[in-house]
Design an enzyme around this catalytic site. Structure first.
Site, PDB file in Angstrom:
ATOM      1  N   SER A   1       8.024  -2.579  -1.983  1.00 36.38           N
ATOM      2  CA  SER A   1       6.985  -2.092  -2.917  1.00 36.38           C
ATOM      3  C   SER A   1       6.135  -1.019  -2.255  1.00 36.38           C
ATOM      4  CB  SER A   1       6.068  -3.234  -3.358  1.00 36.38           C
ATOM      5  OG  SER A   1       6.798  -4.245  -3.969  1.00 36.38           O
TER       6      SER A   1
ATOM      7  N   ASP B   1       1.453  -3.708   5.217  1.00 32.12           N
ATOM      8  CA  ASP B   1       2.681  -2.992   4.866  1.00 32.12           C
ATOM      9  C   ASP B   1       2.435  -1.481   4.914  1.00 32.12           C
ATOM     10  OD1 ASP B   1       3.551  -5.538   4.400  1.00 32.12           O
ATOM     11  OD2 ASP B   1       3.734  -5.343   2.225  1.00 32.12           O
TER      12      ASP B   1
HETATM   13  C1  GLA Z   1       3.072  -8.958   1.340  1.00 33.13           C
HETATM   14  C2  GLA Z   1       1.742  -8.211   1.226  1.00 33.13           C
HETATM   15  C3  GLA Z   1       1.110  -8.034   2.615  1.00 33.13           C
HETATM   16  C4  GLA Z   1       1.048  -9.360   3.381  1.00 33.13           C
HETATM   17  C5  GLA Z   1       2.402 -10.060   3.343  1.00 33.13           C
HETATM   18  C6  GLA Z   1       2.359 -11.435   3.972  1.00 33.13           C
HETATM   19  O1  GLA Z   1       4.017  -8.161   1.997  1.00 33.13           O
HETATM   20  O2  GLA Z   1       1.920  -6.948   0.651  1.00 33.13           O
HETATM   21  O3  GLA Z   1      -0.170  -7.456   2.494  1.00 33.13           O
HETATM   22  O4  GLA Z   1       0.016 -10.173   2.916  1.00 33.13           O
HETATM   23  O5  GLA Z   1       2.889 -10.192   2.026  1.00 33.13           O
HETATM   24  O6  GLA Z   1       2.096 -11.331   5.341  1.00 33.13           O
END
Ligand code: GLA
Length: 387
Positions: free
Chosen positions: A133, A177
């Protein structure tokens, strides 16, 4: 200058995205292309939204997009056989949501864009816990900057990507991310403090130890209610403990009590996982692969038992990996409730480990040896940075 040589097939994927764009919407003006890497967490899962510390690499699997001003003056996107078309860029619960959210995020950052067409091609599995995403949003931002001949600082790209995800699409994610995809160093991991946003690089010290990933085929959904619940439960626990960050949850603080059993487990996860991220960075600096592997396995157990975001399928793949001689540790990656398992493995055991993981996952989507990729600040320096 762009450095496609360091990323697996990024240039070829960009050509595929350009073809997807033409096939879907016909000829019509020059397209700008971009590629963004995915993210693999080493340690520090489900702590970014609790101001904890994370240790992540960007990976050589990624998402490419091709983008052009729409000759029809509407927003159109084509991705994996799905299409989205609309007059305005706001979300409509389809594959266009993140792609068009960038128009609103960049407008806020002072970069105006005409309605655009986007084609997508990916080597990164979607909905697999490897940040597809965030990668698509970041790739569209870079393509848009190229198309509009604009520049943004790395922090501006992260801000725009977070605005698109949180404020437009409405997912209450943390920043790990987007920060990893933009700021990951070449050949190593990013150690990110989500309380003060500071980051440092930790080199990958081994040539004989690799990361093997297996996407279980169980789709996860970062926009789903389970992720929101974990975030709320964690926020509730921290505010009950009167601390602002997972970094402040010491044993003494935990002993203060007053938490429900669920809140106690969430608080213990974010506290211990933050410590594991710090200790994992130390293990990498010391070249201690056995130590990093053990921390990864501990992380999985904490995600399974305390944060309760694993599934029987993920647990089975972790245990299958751990039974392989030469596997040093294994854990689920990303938000959980499905997705991917990553194992730290002696290079000579990589094939055996991948095979064991694949056969433990009833509907495995694939296995990969993951390698660190530089983040966009390095590979898209033509549009990111102050210079
Ligand atoms: C998703 C969210 C991140 C984080 C992870 C779990 O990827 O986008 O911000 O919270 O889950 O570590």
């Amino acid at each position: 200058m762009r450095d496609d040589g360091t990323t697996d097939g990024a240039a070829a994927l960009e050509l595929q995205a350009a073809r997807a764009l033409r096939d879907a919407f016909g000829d019509g003006g020059d397209a700008a292309t971009a590629w963004a890497p995915g993210r693999c967490t080493l340690l520090g899962e489900h702590v970014d939204y609790a101001s904890g510390i994370v240790l992540c690499i960007a990976i050589q699997l990624g998402v490419a997009v091709a983008m052009r001003a729409s000759p029809k003056h509407v927003f159109r996107a084509q991705s994996a056989g799905l299409r989205a078309v609309r007059a305005e860029p706001g979300p409509a619960a389809d594959i266009g949501d993140r792609i068009f959210a960038v128009a609103l995020a960049l407008r806020r950052a002072g970069v105006g864009l005409p309605p655009y067409d986007v084609g997508v091609a990916a080597s990164l599995p979607s909905g697999a816990g490897l940040a597809s995403s965030a990668a698509i949003v970041c790739a569209v931002i870079v393509a848009a900057l190229r198309l509009g001949r604009a520049r943004l600082a790395a922090a501006g790209v992260v801000d725009a990507a977070l605005f698109a995800e949180r404020d437009v699409v409405g997912v209450p994610c943390g920043a790990m991310d987007q920060r990893t995809i933009v700021d990951a160093p070449p050949g190593g991991a990013l150690l990110l403090d989500c309380r003060d946003d500071s980051a440092s690089s930790v080199a990958w010290p081994w040539s004989d130890v690799v990361l093997v990933a297996c996407s279980t085929g169980e789709q996860h959904d970062v926009g789903g209610t389970a992720y929101r619940d974990r975030r709320q439960e964690t926020d509730g626990a921290l505010s009950r403990l009167q601390v602002a960050s997972a970094q402040d949850v010491t044993d003494d603080v935990l002993r203060r009590g007053g938490l429900s059993p669920v809140q106690s487990r969430r608080a213990r996860h974010v506290a211990t996982e933050t410590q594991r991220a710090l200790r994992g960075a130390d293990a990498m600096r010391a070249g201690d692969a056995a130590r990093l592997g053990a921390l990864m396995t501990e992380s999985h157990r904490s995600l399974r038992d305390d944060h309760e975001v694993s599934t029987p399928a993920l647990d089975a793949v972790v245990e299958a990996a751990l039974r392989v001689r030469g596997c040093l540790g294994a854990r689920m990656v990303g938000a959980g409730f499905g997705g991917t398992v990553v194992a730290l493995v002696d290079r000579g055991a990589a094939h055996a480990c991948a095979a064991a993981m694949r056969s433990a996952a009833a509907s495995a989507r694939g296995t990969w040896v993951l390698r660190p990729s530089p983040g966009l600040a390095h590979i898209a320096a033509d549009v990111i940075g102050s210079g």
